[in-house]
Scaffold this motif. Structure first.
Motif, PDB file in Angstrom:
ATOM      1  N   ARG A  96       0.570  -1.373   0.281  1.00  0.00           N
ATOM      2  CA  ARG A  96       0.086   0.248  -0.013  1.00  0.00           C
ATOM      3  C   ARG A  96       0.556   0.945  -0.212  1.00  0.00           C
ATOM      4  NH1 ARG A  96      -4.847  -1.383   4.709  1.00  0.00           N
ATOM      5  NH2 ARG A  96      -4.929  -3.405   4.368  1.00  0.00           N
ATOM      6  N   THR A  97       1.643   1.189   0.267  1.00  0.00           N
ATOM      7  CA  THR A  97       3.098   2.223   1.120  1.00  0.00           C
ATOM      8  C   THR A  97       3.721   2.466  -0.141  1.00  0.00           C
ATOM      9  OG1 THR A  97       3.485   1.879   3.388  1.00  0.00           O
ATOM     10  CG2 THR A  97       4.784   3.580   2.073  1.00  0.00           C
ATOM     11  N   LEU A  98       3.634   1.686  -1.315  1.00  0.00           N
ATOM     12  CA  LEU A  98       4.551   1.793  -2.364  1.00  0.00           C
ATOM     13  C   LEU A  98       3.872   1.706  -3.798  1.00  0.00           C
ATOM     14  CD1 LEU A  98       7.729  -1.430  -1.886  1.00  0.00           C
ATOM     15  CD2 LEU A  98       7.593   1.346  -1.413  1.00  0.00           C
ATOM     16  N   PHE A  99       2.741   1.463  -3.478  1.00  0.00           N
ATOM     17  CA  PHE A  99       1.743   1.911  -5.218  1.00  0.00           C
ATOM     18  C   PHE A  99       1.557   3.159  -5.604  1.00  0.00           C
ATOM     19  CE2 PHE A  99      -3.368   1.495  -5.910  1.00  0.00           C
ATOM     20  CZ  PHE A  99      -2.881   0.831  -7.543  1.00  0.00           C
ATOM     21  N   ASP A 100       1.516   2.834  -6.525  1.00  0.00           N
ATOM     22  CA  ASP A 100       1.940   4.389  -7.274  1.00  0.00           C
ATOM     23  C   ASP A 100       0.462   4.176  -8.415  1.00  0.00           C
ATOM     24  OD1 ASP A 100       1.640   5.873  -9.209  1.00  0.00           O
ATOM     25  OD2 ASP A 100       4.469   5.146 -10.020  1.00  0.00           O
ATOM     26  N   GLY A 153      -6.428   2.958 -14.517  1.00  0.00           N
ATOM     27  CA  GLY A 153      -6.346   1.825 -15.758  1.00  0.00           C
ATOM     28  C   GLY A 153      -6.705   0.191 -15.976  1.00  0.00           C
ATOM     29  N   VAL A 154      -6.011   0.159 -14.595  1.00  0.00           N
ATOM     30  CA  VAL A 154      -5.591  -1.244 -14.563  1.00  0.00           C
ATOM     31  C   VAL A 154      -7.098  -1.980 -13.576  1.00  0.00           C
ATOM     32  CG1 VAL A 154      -3.958  -2.654 -13.467  1.00  0.00           C
ATOM     33  CG2 VAL A 154      -3.469  -1.115 -14.579  1.00  0.00           C
ATOM     34  N   MET A 211      -6.531  -4.452  -7.430  1.00  0.00           N
ATOM     35  CA  MET A 211      -6.340  -3.169  -8.262  1.00  0.00           C
ATOM     36  C   MET A 211      -7.489  -2.444  -8.890  1.00  0.00           C
ATOM     37  SD  MET A 211      -3.189  -4.781  -8.277  1.00  0.00           S
ATOM     38  CE  MET A 211      -1.216  -5.251  -8.000  1.00  0.00           C
ATOM     39  N   ALA A 212      -7.683  -1.570  -9.183  1.00  0.00           N
ATOM     40  CA  ALA A 212      -9.508  -1.085  -9.941  1.00  0.00           C
ATOM     41  C   ALA A 212      -9.148   0.714  -9.147  1.00  0.00           C
ATOM     42  CB  ALA A 212     -10.530  -1.726  -9.028  1.00  0.00           C
ATOM     43  N   ASP A 213      -8.955   0.992 -10.635  1.00  0.00           N
ATOM     44  CA  ASP A 213      -9.227   2.711 -10.218  1.00  0.00           C
ATOM     45  C   ASP A 213      -8.381   3.668  -9.754  1.00  0.00           C
ATOM     46  OD1 ASP A 213     -11.740   2.020 -11.881  1.00  0.00           O
ATOM     47  OD2 ASP A 213     -12.727   2.141 -10.351  1.00  0.00           O
ATOM     48  N   GLY A 214      -7.193   2.446  -9.614  1.00  0.00           N
ATOM     49  CA  GLY A 214      -5.912   3.957  -9.284  1.00  0.00           C
ATOM     50  C   GLY A 214      -6.123   3.227  -7.850  1.00  0.00           C
ATOM     51  N   HIS A 215      -6.497   2.431  -7.026  1.00  0.00           N
ATOM     52  CA  HIS A 215      -6.960   1.787  -6.201  1.00  0.00           C
ATOM     53  C   HIS A 215      -6.241   0.416  -5.527  1.00  0.00           C
ATOM     54  CE1 HIS A 215      -8.799   6.075  -4.045  1.00  0.00           C
ATOM     55  NE2 HIS A 215      -9.255   5.083  -5.665  1.00  0.00           N
ATOM     56  N   ILE A 216      -5.847   0.662  -3.996  1.00  0.00           N
ATOM     57  CA  ILE A 216      -5.384  -0.301  -3.559  1.00  0.00           C
ATOM     58  C   ILE A 216      -6.253  -1.354  -2.640  1.00  0.00           C
ATOM     59  CG2 ILE A 216      -3.298   0.235  -2.775  1.00  0.00           C
ATOM     60  CD1 ILE A 216      -1.666  -2.370  -3.347  1.00  0.00           C
ATOM     61  N   GLU A 217      -6.371  -3.074  -2.567  1.00  0.00           N
ATOM     62  CA  GLU A 217      -6.815  -3.138  -1.661  1.00  0.00           C
ATOM     63  C   GLU A 217      -6.341  -4.662  -1.683  1.00  0.00           C
ATOM     64  OE1 GLU A 217     -11.012  -3.954  -1.695  1.00  0.00           O
ATOM     65  OE2 GLU A 217     -11.611  -2.061  -1.755  1.00  0.00           O
TER      66      GLU A 217
END
Length: 213
Positions: free
Chosen positions: A123-127, A133-134, A151-157
């Motif tokens: 989560r910290t390293l996520f760009d 779009g991924v 990942m979806a819409d520029g977010h990470i879970e």
């Protein structure tokens, strides 16, 4: 809270430290961010904390309303610790604290890293810009542990548990994952050495690694 040391300061920051400022307390919170754990699982995630100290911290966090103990339904039937709804409010604080700390020039990148810590580091390293779009779902396997990374819409879970029909399964160890994603080790080197394996091949690994910086 009776018997605990206190700063005796009316500031909210001071009271917050009264609640979670003891040694190992915030790391217990860290270990529960991805879901409930048994005491033995917490011991595994915090191997340098003695059983007595860990038990004491858990009691203090329960008394403070940060952590609660719950028995799982049969057939498991074991007791687990989990964050309360209020305790989960610590998540953005803990993550921001970690993001701040890794910028320290004294940060020790070679120190041992636990499975949960490695997944939280995603989560910290996520760009978000690289992930524009991924839409992808990965299962990351660190030792015996399984984690969902979506990942979806520029977010990470991220959460503990397997993934049904993932886009790829990535299998490695926490230290290797961290070294590849923060640039200390080339992905090709980890793949060729067999320290990182991907069931959909090199392209899937590169796509995954490209979402972190």
């Amino acid at each position: 809270m009776a018997g605990k040391r206190t700063y005796g300061d009316g500031c909210g920051i001071a009271h917050g430290l009264d609640l979670v400022g003891e040694r190992w307390a915030l790391l217990v919170v860290r270990e529960l961010l991805l879901g409930p754990k048994r005491f033995t699982d917490l011991r595994s995630g915090l191997p340098n904390a003695s059983p007595n100290v860990l038990s004491q911290r858990l009691r203090e966090l329960e008394d403070a309303g940060v952590v609660q103990r719950r028995r799982l339904a049969p057939p498991a039937g074991s007791w687990v610790y989990e964050l309360t709804d209020w305790g989960r409010g610590l998540e953005p604080i803990v993550m921001a604290f970690g993001g701040w700390a890794i910028q320290s020039p004294a940060f020790p990148p070679g120190d041992p890293l636990g499975e949960d810590s490695a997944i939280l580091a995603l989560r910290t390293l996520f760009d978000p810009e690289a992930a524009e779009g991924v839409s992808a779902r990965y299962e990351v396997r660190l030792g015996e542990q399984r984690f969902r990374v979506e990942m979806a819409d520029g977010h990470i879970e991220t959460e503990r548990g397997g993934v049904e029909d993932p886009d790829a399964v990535i299998e490695t160890e926490p230290s290797t994952l961290a070294a590849v994603l923060d640039g200390r080790r080339p992905l090709d080197d980890a793949l060729s050495a067999g320290d990182l394996r991907v069931d959909r091949g090199k392209a899937a690994a590169k796509r995954f690694a490209g979402l972190f910086g």
